[in-house]
Structure formats: C-alpha cells, structure tokens
Design an enzyme around this catalytic site. Sequence first.
Site, short mmCIF file in Angstrom:
data_model
loop_
_atom_site.label_atom_id
_atom_site.label_comp_id
_atom_site.label_asym_id
_atom_site.label_seq_id
_atom_site.Cartn_x
_atom_site.Cartn_y
_atom_site.Cartn_z
CD GLU A 292 -2.65 1.28 2.65
OE1 GLU A 292 -3.35 1.66 2.71
OE2 GLU A 292 -1.98 0.44 3.68
CE LYS A 355 -8.30 0.16 4.44
NZ LYS A 355 -7.39 1.38 4.88
CB CYS A 409 -4.31 -0.21 5.32
SG CYS A 409 -4.01 -0.05 6.90
#
Length: 532
Positions: A292, A355, A409
């Site tokens: 990321e 995401k 994440c």
Amino acid sequence: MTPLAETAMLAHGWRRFLLLVVAGAVAGLSVPPLFVLPAVFLAFPVWIWCLDGAERGKGFARLFGPAFAIGFAFGWGYFTVAFHWLGTAFFVDGGFMLVLMPFAILALAALIAAFWGLASAAAHLFWSHGPWRIVTLATFLTIAEWTRGHVLSGFPFDLLGYALTPTAEMMQLASVIGVYGLTFLAALLAMTPALIWPAEERPLTRRLAPFFLALAVIAAQLGYGYNRLAGTPVTAREDVRLRLVQPLVYEHADWGNVDPAAIIDRLIMLTEMRMGPDDAGLAAATHVVWPESALPFYLSQYPEALARIARMLPQGVTLLAGAPRVPFEAAPGTAPFNAILAIDDAGEIVASYDKSHLVPFGEFLPFQEFWANLGIKQFVPGAEGWAAGDPRRRLMQVPGTPPFLALICYEIIFSGDLGDTGAAQFLFNITNDAWFDGSIGPAQHAHHARVRAVEEGMSLVRAANSGVTLATDPLGRITAELPPREMAVVDAAVYQRLEPTLFARYRHWPLLAALALGLLIGLATGRRRRRR
C-alpha cells in the site's frame, strides 16, 4: 494482596478512579507485541473488588453511576496504553498536530473506554458476592468488546483476547473460538485471583481452586497448540511464488513532493535485486507484491510507469501493487479508491480491488466540516477524501492465480468479517504502517493479521511499506519476514489452505451460546442476592 483488595473495596471518589486507571494501564501491558500476560492477573481483580464496594444508585444513576465510572476508568487506563502508538502519526505533520496528540489519544481512549463502562454498569445490575460474579463481568465485557468491533464501522484493535496469543502454540485456540472467544476466556481467567482475596470464611483450598483451574486452562491451551502444530501437515503451492518488496516510500504523506520516476526507479531496482549468487531473482517468481502507498500518485500522472513495469516483468509474472485508482468514467472531482492493481507482463491492469473499510480520521473524516474548522484533516492525502469500495468484491481473481482475499491495511483485523473465505485460497494483505514507525503499532498490526490466518486456516501474505513484511503458513507460523524500516525484498511461498477450521465453520455461534449462558448465570445469581 489483602490490603489491595480492601483498599479497592473501600475506595471512592477520585482515589478509586485513579486506582482503576493505574490498574487498567497495567492490564494494557498485555497487548501485542508486549504480551505481559501476568499483568492481567494483577489488574483485573482490582475491577472486581471495586465493584464489590461500589454504591448502588437508583434509576438512571444506577446505570451511569459508580459502576459505570469504575469500568470507564479501568478501560481508560487500558486503552491509553494500548493505543498510545497512534500518536506517532502526529509527528508526520508536526507543528500544531503535536499539540493535539496527547488530547487525541486520551479522547480516543475515553471513547472506547465507554464500552467497558457500560459493561461494568450492566454487570453490576446482576452483581452478587459469590464466585459467579466474575462470569457476569466477563460476559458483559465480551459483549462490549464485540460491540466496539462492529459499531460505527468498528475498531477492534487490541481486543483482550490477543493477550492469550503470544506464541504460535497459544494462537491455535483461535482456530476454534476466534479472538472474541479468546477475549471471553482471557477476561474470565484474569479475574480468578479476585476470588482469593480478601480472606473469607471459605477454606484457602476452595479460594485457590479457580486460580489453579485458570492456570490449567492455559496449560491445556498450550498443549492443544503444540499438538495442532505437530500434527497438521502443510504443503506449499507450486503455482504461487511471491517476491515481496518493502520499499520505504515515505512520499505517501505529501503527494506534492512525489517524483513518480524516482519512485518507479526504486521499486524496479528492489524488485530485480538478487539476494545472493543462488538467487534466481524474478525468474523464480510468479508474482511481485508492492505494498500500500508504494505508488503514491495516479498512474495517469506518469503514463510510462505501466510500460516500465511491463519491461521489468518476465513472461507470466504478475505485479500486485497498492495505488490510488479513479474509474475512467468518473466525473472530475470524484474521490479516488485506495486500490490493489494487478498488472500483467504486457503492462495491462487485469484486475483490481478497492478498499471498502476505510480508516476513520485516516482516510475519511466523520463530520468533516466540524473538524476542518478546527484545522484537523485526514492523515492520508487526497483532497476529495477517499471512496469506499464494494465489500463483496474482496475476493480477487487474477488470471493464472488462485482466488485470494484482498485486504488493505486494517481490513485484516476484523475477525470473522473478511469476506468470501469459502472460495479464497489465501489471505493477501498490503499495508502502509510508515505513519507509526518507531512504535509498537506495526508489530501489533502484523500480529493481528497472523491471528486471522490461524482463525481461517489460510496462508497469509503481508507486504508493508516500511514493515512488518511477512508470510505465514495456515497455522500462523512465520515462513518469511523482513526487518522493519529496512529497504529490502524477500521471496515467500503460499501454502495450501487447510480444511475449514471450527471457527471458519461456526464463526461466533459457540461464543454466543457461552454469552447466553453467562447472562443466565448473572440473572440467577442476581435474583438470589435480591432474595437474600
């Protein structure tokens, strides 16, 4: 311990509040990667003793009175220690943000501690002075932990159950009851010393029995884990061989300073690096992974990037990279997605994942106008904020690759809520923990991810911008790892998934049954006290 027990029972006002904050802070030492497990056995009895001596209010004050303040104070100490590492992100911007840092950490800890306050107040409604009262409090505390992991997008960092996962052996019980089940177990075990002191008319052997039973449960947990690790064969897949890149791209914090060409130079240099004379480099890989924020710019700003990636990749090798994405058909000013892009050896984007679970205050601001007036902005750059993707698309299918669960994440920390785990063959997590370099945050985040691998019985691949980059087998054992804050690469294997674990089959249903039993016990013991 008798003087401490009597002090806790008789204390009131600010002295009791301070005692509980300190006790909660001691309990906070049990979080990953500290794992001071004895701390919970020292701290949680104080909560019990304070409730034993708490005044009983009437009406509204009975719910938000002394019992609530007791749980809130304990939780405030716990979460201040557990979440202190979040303050590291304030150093990125510096200046006025540093002034806000201690207030922000204390405010966040207080907000989460309110869940523990409500658990304490609810347990006190059914309170008794017998040994079953620890079951009552453990039940409501687990309900509070599950609630804070789901309400308002959820924030299940540092659930109490992680205290029981310091080793690969102890982690294995998560495959049966999950981390929320471990939370109930950890709370129950940690409260058993409260039944020993202060001395009562009961014989010492009877007062010690619950504590020794708690030690026996931990020993059984270790034994189960040892047998599972020794008796569960794992097999590496032949069709997935990964090269994980840890590039230390710190330009993620300020897109105005990004030099796309220089970043691509660094990423390609690292990707093509040979780690020894016997290292085949990219020729031995099927996939390259960039984490990321590895590309903190839009590919449209540097169109040559795809061409350079195509020249780098050998035939049949796919790049999986973290980058912002805006659909071609989107109107000007549309918020971008935080995405994973799959790029083949021809430089074409063949698949993507956006995401879906954004970080509050990190990728979007709740009540944005209010915070903007105070000069507070989201940490992750993006003038229009970030858009949330479709959570049903977490299963990523790349040509020539077995389906896998794509998680960006902190999406990896949501136990039992990862997506289509039935079809996925492994867990794929990219992250950027550079905001928290120098703190326990990156190691804590990585540990949460390892527990997900154990729960689901799937191999984990985790690429982090500045660490911790690692890969595990389906039992959570680390098979490849890079040191934090080191620019490097590592080759990693992916393993065949195991047969669905008990947790993967039944999720939280066994826990719900245990909580229902705990509520019945609380109701029964509370009625018995009222009759007396």
